[in-house]
Design an enzyme around this catalytic site. Structure first.
Site, PDB file in Angstrom:
ATOM      1  N   CYS A  79      -0.737   4.427   2.241  1.00 17.11           N
ATOM      2  CA  CYS A  79      -0.736   4.333   3.718  1.00 17.11           C
ATOM      3  C   CYS A  79      -0.090   3.001   4.067  1.00 17.11           C
ATOM      4  O   CYS A  79       1.089   2.836   3.780  1.00 17.11           O
ATOM      5  CB  CYS A  79      -2.119   4.530   4.326  1.00 17.11           C
ATOM      6  SG  CYS A  79      -3.516   3.941   3.384  1.00 17.11           S
ATOM      7  N   SER A  80      -0.791   2.090   4.674  1.00 15.70           N
ATOM      8  CA  SER A  80      -0.192   0.785   4.958  1.00 15.70           C
ATOM      9  C   SER A  80      -1.287  -0.267   5.000  1.00 15.70           C
ATOM     10  O   SER A  80      -1.265  -1.163   5.840  1.00 15.70           O
ATOM     11  CB  SER A  80       0.551   0.799   6.301  1.00 15.70           C
ATOM     12  OG  SER A  80       1.497   1.838   6.341  1.00 15.70           O
ATOM     13  N   CYS A  81      -2.270  -0.163   4.107  1.00 16.33           N
ATOM     14  CA  CYS A  81      -3.403  -1.080   4.110  1.00 16.33           C
ATOM     15  C   CYS A  81      -2.909  -2.517   3.986  1.00 16.33           C
ATOM     16  O   CYS A  81      -1.989  -2.798   3.213  1.00 16.33           O
ATOM     17  CB  CYS A  81      -4.351  -0.750   2.967  1.00 16.33           C
ATOM     18  SG  CYS A  81      -4.978   0.930   3.099  1.00 16.33           S
ATOM     19  N   CYS A 122       0.888  -1.163   0.000  1.00 20.43           N
ATOM     20  CA  CYS A 122       0.000   0.000   0.000  1.00 20.43           C
ATOM     21  C   CYS A 122       0.921   1.206   0.000  1.00 20.43           C
ATOM     22  O   CYS A 122       1.546   1.503   1.014  1.00 20.43           O
ATOM     23  CB  CYS A 122      -0.902   0.004   1.230  1.00 20.43           C
ATOM     24  SG  CYS A 122      -1.827   1.547   1.413  1.00 20.43           S
TER      25      CYS A 122
END
Lengths: 192, 236
Positions: free
Chosen positions: A100-102, A97
């Site tokens: 963000c950091s999905c 991601c």
């Protein structure tokens, strides 16, 4: 801000929110225990092991993973829609991601630190072979790499290839051998 | 916004450190920040996950790179609490100093005046509505999908000032629709108190040469993109 300073600032915020009735501090330890002990990549590994053992299950997992996940009672958090992508002799899949950091928490638990760091997020969409090499994974230039940048609410998980030597093992034993990193796609499974 | 969070394709960050044997929270304060964010969501201070994501994107850019994942969440929590009128940034700093912080260090939060002006965060109606919101972000479509599998589409060229899910590296690029997912809450409006305005969502496949030019790797990159980011080439 150093990590010590951040820890202190978090403590400050925690006390202010508790005073205002916006936080129940007892919850924090419950949450930590829950995530440290009960949530993790074992859920994803179970799906992978079932897919390797049952062709019909694998087909359903690759066409509608969300429905399959809903049949299992996983407690790792919600996944709006899960898509499982299959590694084959011609194609290797990797998940990231960049914005963000999905991450597919429901099946893989909390993301590893490197997954959330700038180096991985910036580089894997552009030079995945060098990034994978840093994990000890070498993908030939003949093989297509597919990078899944989770930019909306759909979450991705990789179905790794099963090492031939694991043929005939039962589902539980297979599940115990599937690593988190192979389901993100930064490693491949090795019978050794 | 063209923020530091939009990292795809940026160069110079060096090698990835693949070591992370821990599955859970490695430090208590990580779990604390995680729980705070969930509590702020339950209390309606954080209106939805897009509102939260944008609060992360708006923190100090140096802190974004330096403070780690839960440090970014901490900055976002402060942004939301100060913008929601619940805490003053100075009282957080004062409390941190009381706990042993120096008080002159870089702080991640950059609360914006008026960021919450069209939202009343402690409003009881809102909290009720939040709890009634479906768990998934998928919605019934209000119109038919404009595109279908196999369509070759061009992504939007320009930057937008607020929250968006079209990464800069894929702006103005040609991609092929490989999956159609129905209508989903539109983060670009939902993050800013402008409603869900559901939009059709598609997975597009981009060839590495299209993204990174000649000499790119044998690579395809897939992105999930909302209909307003896309148009047919002849409409360009």
């Amino acid at each position: 801000m150093s990590q010590t300073t951040a820890a202190i600032r978090a403590q400050a915020l925690e006390s202010l929110l508790t005073e205002r009735g916006l936080l129940d501090a007892d919850l924090i330890d419950d949450v930590i225990v829950r995530y440290n002990e009960r949530v993790g990549p074992m859920n994803g590994a179970k799906l992978v092991a079932h897919a390797w053992s049952d062709v019909a299950f694998k087909k359903r997992l690759l066409t509608d993973a969300t429905a399959v996940v809903n049949e299992f009672e996983f407690s790792g958090g919600q996944v709006d829609k899960l898509v499982v992508v299959e590694n084959t002799p011609d194609t290797h899949n990797v998940v990231v991601c960049t914005l963000c950091s999905c991450y597919p928490w429901a099946v893989l638990g909390l993301p590893p630190k490197w997954y959330k760091d700038p180096a991985y997020r910036s580089r894997v969409v552009r030079e995945p072979r060098s990034v994978l090499a840093e994990f000890g994974t070498f993908i030939s230039t003949e093989k297509k790499i597919r990078v899944w940048d989770s930019s909306a609410e759909i979450r991705y998980m990789v179905l790794p290839e099963m090492p031939a030597a694991w043929q005939g093992r039962d589902v539980d034993s297979l599940a115990a051998s599937v690593s988190r990193d192979s389901m993100i796609g930064v490693t491949v499974l090795d019978a050794n | 916004m063209d923020g530091i969070h939009d990292l795809g394709g940026k160069q110079g960050f060096g090698a990835v450190d693949p070591e992370d044997p821990l599955q859970g929270f490695s430090q208590r304060w990580h779990g604390s920040v995680f729980t705070m964010i969930n509590s702020l969501a339950a209390a309606g201070v954080m209106h939805n996950s897009d509102h939260f994501r944008h609060a992360v994107e708006r923190i100090d850019p140096i802190s974004y790179l330096d403070d780690g994942y839960y440090g970014r969440w901490l900055g976002a929590a402060e942004n939301l609490l100060v913008e929601g009128g619940i805490l003053e940034q100075q009282e957080i700093t004062d409390r941190a100093v009381a706990y042993g912080a120096k008080g002159d260090e870089r702080v991640a939060a950059r609360p914006q005046q008026g960021a919450d002006s069209d939202l009343s965060s402690r409003d009881a109606d809102r909290i009720l509505r939040t709890s009634a919101t479906p768990l998934t972000a998928e919605r019934n479509p209000v119109a038919a999908a404009k595109y279908s599998i196999g369509d070759v589409l061009l992504t939007r060229m320009s930057s937008v000032p607020g929250h968006t899910r079209l990464p800069a590296y894929a702006r103005g690029r040609l991609g092929t629709v490989v999956a159609v997912h129905g209508a989903w809450v539109f983060p670009d409006t939902n993050a800013h108190g402008k409603g869900e305005q559901p939009q059709h969502l598609y997975t597009l496949c981009f060839d590495a040469q299209e993204l990174w030019g000649e000499g790119a790797e044998n690579l395809e990159v897939f992105l999930d993109l909302f209909e307003p980011y896309l148009h047919r080439v002849e409409e360009a």
